[in-house]
Write an enzyme that holds these catalytic residues in place. Structure first.
Site, PDB file in Angstrom:
ATOM      1  N   ARG B  13       4.088 -12.498 -63.600  1.00  0.00           N
ATOM      2  CA  ARG B  13       3.025 -13.249 -63.714  1.00  0.00           C
ATOM      3  C   ARG B  13       2.287 -12.496 -62.255  1.00  0.00           C
ATOM      4  NH1 ARG B  13       2.457 -19.100 -61.869  1.00  0.00           N
ATOM      5  NH2 ARG B  13       4.434 -19.381 -61.303  1.00  0.00           N
ATOM      6  N   SER B  40      -2.089 -20.062 -62.051  1.00  0.00           N
ATOM      7  CA  SER B  40      -1.145 -19.729 -62.395  1.00  0.00           C
ATOM      8  C   SER B  40      -0.827 -18.209 -63.372  1.00  0.00           C
ATOM      9  CB  SER B  40      -0.684 -20.813 -63.459  1.00  0.00           C
ATOM     10  OG  SER B  40      -0.389 -22.175 -64.016  1.00  0.00           O
ATOM     11  N   GLU B  61     -10.025 -22.201 -75.314  1.00  0.00           N
ATOM     12  CA  GLU B  61      -9.518 -20.437 -75.354  1.00  0.00           C
ATOM     13  C   GLU B  61     -10.517 -20.103 -76.833  1.00  0.00           C
ATOM     14  OE1 GLU B  61      -7.586 -23.276 -75.833  1.00  0.00           O
ATOM     15  OE2 GLU B  61      -6.436 -22.645 -73.342  1.00  0.00           O
ATOM     16  N   HIS B 112       4.126 -16.869 -68.553  1.00  0.00           N
ATOM     17  CA  HIS B 112       5.149 -18.177 -69.402  1.00  0.00           C
ATOM     18  C   HIS B 112       5.021 -18.096 -70.400  1.00  0.00           C
ATOM     19  CE1 HIS B 112       2.636 -19.731 -65.319  1.00  0.00           C
ATOM     20  NE2 HIS B 112       3.205 -20.397 -65.536  1.00  0.00           N
ATOM     21  N   ASP B 120       8.676 -27.507 -68.298  1.00  0.00           N
ATOM     22  CA  ASP B 120       6.902 -28.458 -69.645  1.00  0.00           C
ATOM     23  C   ASP B 120       8.323 -27.794 -70.779  1.00  0.00           C
ATOM     24  OD1 ASP B 120       5.447 -28.339 -67.615  1.00  0.00           O
ATOM     25  OD2 ASP B 120       4.669 -26.728 -68.086  1.00  0.00           O
ATOM     26  N   ARG B 170       6.651 -16.311 -65.934  1.00  0.00           N
ATOM     27  CA  ARG B 170       6.616 -17.709 -65.058  1.00  0.00           C
ATOM     28  C   ARG B 170       7.408 -17.128 -63.716  1.00  0.00           C
ATOM     29  NH1 ARG B 170       8.097 -23.062 -64.324  1.00  0.00           N
ATOM     30  NH2 ARG B 170       7.010 -23.867 -62.456  1.00  0.00           N
TER      31      ARG B 170
END
Lengths: 281, 317
Positions: B13, B40, B61, B112, B120, B170
Site C-alpha cells: 500500500r 490506511s 463508498e 488490505h 480484523d 496491508r
C-alpha cells in the site's frame, strides 16, 4: 421570451414519440416519460446551454444526467428532436443492435448520453463528480440531473445529498420528479418518503418547488430560478410535482402504466389526444 | 540459481501511496477520492500536496464510485481508495453500471486485500474480489506483489485508458522486484526458468513462490516461476508456453480458488493445452483473526504449501 405555443407543440410531438416507441416493441416505460415531457422539453429547448456536436467531456457546456433511466423514451425523443441523432432512429428503440437500449447507455455510443443508468440511485453521485470536475476545470456551466421520487429510497442518494451540501457543490441542480408512483403502487404505500423538502433542507440544500411540472411555463421559470440560485454555496434541489402518464387520459393518476405498453387501440386513443405537430418519424 | 534479494520489507500500500504522490506531480488530471481511510491507503502525501485534487467522501463508498465515474467527464483520472472489501463487493453494482458498462476511466485502488489484513478478521478480509472484478467486461485487474511493483503499477495505470482494479495489501512484505522496472499491463514476468513444474503466482504469493522454487531446487526439482501481476487481460501465451515445456502447473494466490487467478489459468489451459494443475488458494472459505503469517500458514498460502502442491502435481504428469 420563449414561444410557449411552440414548446407545447414540441412536447405534444414528444408524447407521440413516447407512445409509438413503447407500442412498437410492446415494452418500455410510458408513464414516467409522459410525466416528465415538459421537463425535458424545457431543459433541452429553452434552459440548457449545450453543443449538439456531442463530445463526452462536455467542457464549456451544461450537462444533464438522467438517474431514473427507465424513462428513456422521453429522453431519446427529446435528444433526437434537439439534434443529437436522427429522429428516425427512434424506430429502433429496444430492438436488437440498436443504440437506443431499454435503458440509456454510453456503451453503444448514442450521442447525448454520458452515463449508463437504469439500476437506480446512482445518477446524483455521477452528476456530483461531473460538477466537481467542472469546478476543477474552471468551467462555469451547470450540471442538471433528474431523479424519480421512488428512486430516493435507494440509500446512495443520501450519501450524495450529504456530500453535495457538505462540500458546497453549488453548480448542480437536481430535480426530483414527484409523481407519487412506483412499480408496486404509490410511494405512500410502498415506502413513504416523508417530507422531502424538510429532508433536503436538513441536509443543507437550497430547495424550491415546481407545483405543476406539466405546465411548461412553470417548468421553465422554475429551472431559470434554480439556475439563478447556483453559485451561492449550496446545491439546488427542485421538487417538481408531475402526473404520471400526463397527456393520455387513461394513463394518468395511476402506476399501472409505469412499465406497460399500450395495445393498438390504446395507442390510437393516446395519439388522438396528442395530434401530430412536428411530424412523426 | 538466481538469488532474489529482499531489499527491505515494505507494504504494497505504501507503493500505491508513493506512486500516487509521483502522479500528483507529473499528471495534473489525476484526482484522488478516499472513503475515510486516507492514512490506511497512504494517500496523505497526495492530499497534502494537492488538496484541491483530493476528495474526502466519508464512509460512503457507493457515492465515491459514482462520483469517480462522473469526474472522468471533463478529463479527470480518478483514483479511488478504500479497503478491497468495500471497494468491490459493497459497490459491485455501482462499478458495474457507472464505471464498467459506462466505460469510464476510473482506477479502483484497493488495499488490505486477503487474509494478510490480519487481526480484523473475515468481515474485512475479502477473498472474492479478483473474481468479482475480472467478470466485468472491459475491466483490467491487477494484483501486485511488492512495494516496487505496486508503485510502478500505480503510475502505469494512469496511462491506460479504461477502468482498472488495482489490488494490494496491508502487511510489510519482501521488496524484491527492481526499483526501476517498467510495468507492462498484461505482461507476465518470468522470475525463474525451469523444466519440471510451472508456478504461476500473483500478489503476496509471488515471493512465496520464489522461496518455494529455491526449496524445490534443493530437492532436485526445476521450477519455472511466473509473476502474473495482471489477472485480466491474462498473458495466456506465457502460460501456455510454460505449460507445454514443464507439463504441470501450480497457481498461487491470496484468494478463493473459485473465481481467482487459478481458474483463469485453468480455463486458458483447458482451451489450449490441457495440463494437470494444483491450486494454492483458499478453498471456498472465509478468513479469521490472526497474524498474517499465522493465517498464511493455516490457509495454506505460503512457500511450504507451494512446494507440497508442486510435488503433488508432478506425480499427475
Amino acid at each position: 421570451m420563449p414561444n410557449i405555443n411552440e414548446l407545447q407543440d414540441f412536447a405534444t410531438q414528444v408524447r407521440r414519440d413516447i407512445l409509438r416507441q413503447v407500442h412498437k416493441v410492446n415494452s418500455g416505460h410510458p408513464g414516467g416519460s409522459l410525466g416528465c415531457t415538459e421537463f425535458f422539453t424545457a431543459l433541452y429547448q429553452e434552459v440548457m446551454e449545450y453543443n449538439t456536436n456531442f463530445d463526452m467531456d462536455g467542457k464549456g457546456e451544461d450537462l444533464f444526467f438522467l438517474s431514473n433511466g427507465h424513462i428513456s423514451p422521453v429522453y431519446y425523443s427529446v435528444l433526437a428532436r434537439s439534434g443529437y441523432f436522427p429522429v428516425e432512429e427512434l424506430n429502433t428503440f429496444r430492438l436488437i443492435d440498436s443504440r437506443l437500449q431499454g435503458h440509456p447507455t454510453t456503451h453503444e455510443g448514442l450521442p447525448g448520453i454520458r452515463i449508463a443508468s437504469g439500476s437506480l440511485g446512482q445518477g446524483m453521485s455521477v452528476a456530483l463528480g461531473a460538477a466537481q470536475t467542472k469546478k476543477l476545470n474552471n468551467d462555469k456551466h451547470i450540471v442538471y440531473s433528474l431523479h424519480g421520487d421512488g428512486e430516493l429510497q435507494e440509500g446512495q442518494n443520501w450519501e450524495a445529498i450529504m456530500y453535495a451540501a457538505g462540500n458546497k457543490v453549488d453548480n448542480i441542480i437536481s430535480t426530483i420528479d414527484l409523481n407519487g408512483q412506483q412499480i408496486d403502487g404509490s410511494t405512500e404505500n410502498v415506502l413513504p418518503l416523508g417530507n422531502l423538502k424538510a429532508k433536503f433542507e436538513a441536509f443543507g440544500w437550497d430547495v424550491m418547488e415546481i407545483e405543476n411540472g406539466n405546465d411548461i411555463e412553470q417548468v421553465i421559470n422554475g429551472l431559470k430560478e434554480a439556475k439563478s440560485r447556483t453559485g451561492k454555496g449550496k446545491p439546488v434541489c427542485i421538487l417538481m410535482t408531475t402526473v404520471m402518464g400526463h397527456g393520455v387520459d387513461f394513463m394518468m393518476h395511476t402506476h399501472a402504466w409505469h412499465g406497460k405498453a399500450p395495445n393498438d387501440e390504446q395507442l390510437e386513443k393516446g395519439l388522438s389526444q396528442n395530434p401530430e405537430t412536428l411530424g412523426d418519424y | 540459481m538466481k538469488e532474489y534479494k529482499n531489499t527491505g520489507s515494505k507494504d504494497t500500500r505504501s507503493g500505491f501511496g508513493d506512486g500516487l504522490t509521483e502522479l500528483g506531480k507529473t499528471n495534473e488530471n489525476v484526482v484522488a477520492l478516499c472513503a475515510d481511510l486516507t492514512g490506511s491507503l497512504k494517500m496523505d502525501d497526495f492530499k497534502a500536496n494537492h488538496p484541491e485534487r483530493f476528495f474526502q467522501v466519508g464512509i460512503a463508498e457507493a457515492n465515491m464510485i459514482g462520483m469517480a465515474a462522473g469526474m472522468t467527464i471533463g478529463g479527470k483520472i480518478p483514483f479511488t481508495g478504500t479497503f478491497a472489501n468495500f471497494a468491490t463487493g459493497r459497490v459491485y453494482d455501482q462499478i458495474r453500471q457507472s464505471v464498467a458498462y459506462s466505460g469510464k476511466n476510473v482506477k479502483i485502488c484497493a488495499s488490505h486485500a486477503g487474509v494478510t489484513l490480519g487481526e480484523d478478521g473475515a468481515t474485512h478480509q475479502i477473498l472474492e474480489d479478483l473474481g468479482l472484478m475480472k467478470m466485468l467486461p472491459g475491466m483490467t485487474v491487477i494484483n501486485t506483489c511488492d512495494y516496487n511493483q505496486t508503485k510502478a503499477a500505480t503510475i502505469a495505470i494512469a496511462e491506460h485508458d479504461g477502468p482498472v482494479y488495482l489490488r494490494f495489501g496491508r502487511p510489510k512484505v519482501a521488496n524484491f522486484t527492481p526499483e526501476d522496472q517498467k510495468f507492462e499491463i498484461g505482461k507476465a514476468v518470468k522470475l525463474y526458468e525451469g523444466t519440471d513444474v510451472t508456478i504461476i503466482a500473483t500478489g503476496h504469493l509471488v515471493w512465496e513462490a520464489v522461496q518455494a522454487a529455491v526449496e524445490l531446487n534443493e530437492k532436485g526439482i526445476s521450477a519455472e516461476v511466473i509473476n502474473i501481476h495482471t489477472i485480466k487481460p491474462l498473458d495466456e501465451e506465457a502460460i501456455i508456453t510454460s505449460a507445454k515445456k514443464t507439463g504441470c502447473v501450480v497457481t498461487a494466490e491470496e484468494h478463493n480458488f473459485l473465481g481467482g487467478l487459478g481458474e483463469s489459468v485453468a480455463r486458458t489451459l483447458a482451451e489450449n493445452h490441457p495440463t494437470p494443475q494444483e491450486f494454492v488458494a483458499t478453498k471456498d472459505t472465509f478468513g479469521e483473526s490472526g497474524t498474517p503469517a499465522q493465517l498464511m500458514d493455516k490457509y495454506g498460502l505460503n512457500a511450504a504449501a507451494i512446494v507440497k502442491a508442486s510435488e503433488k502435481v508432478l506425480k499427475r504428469k
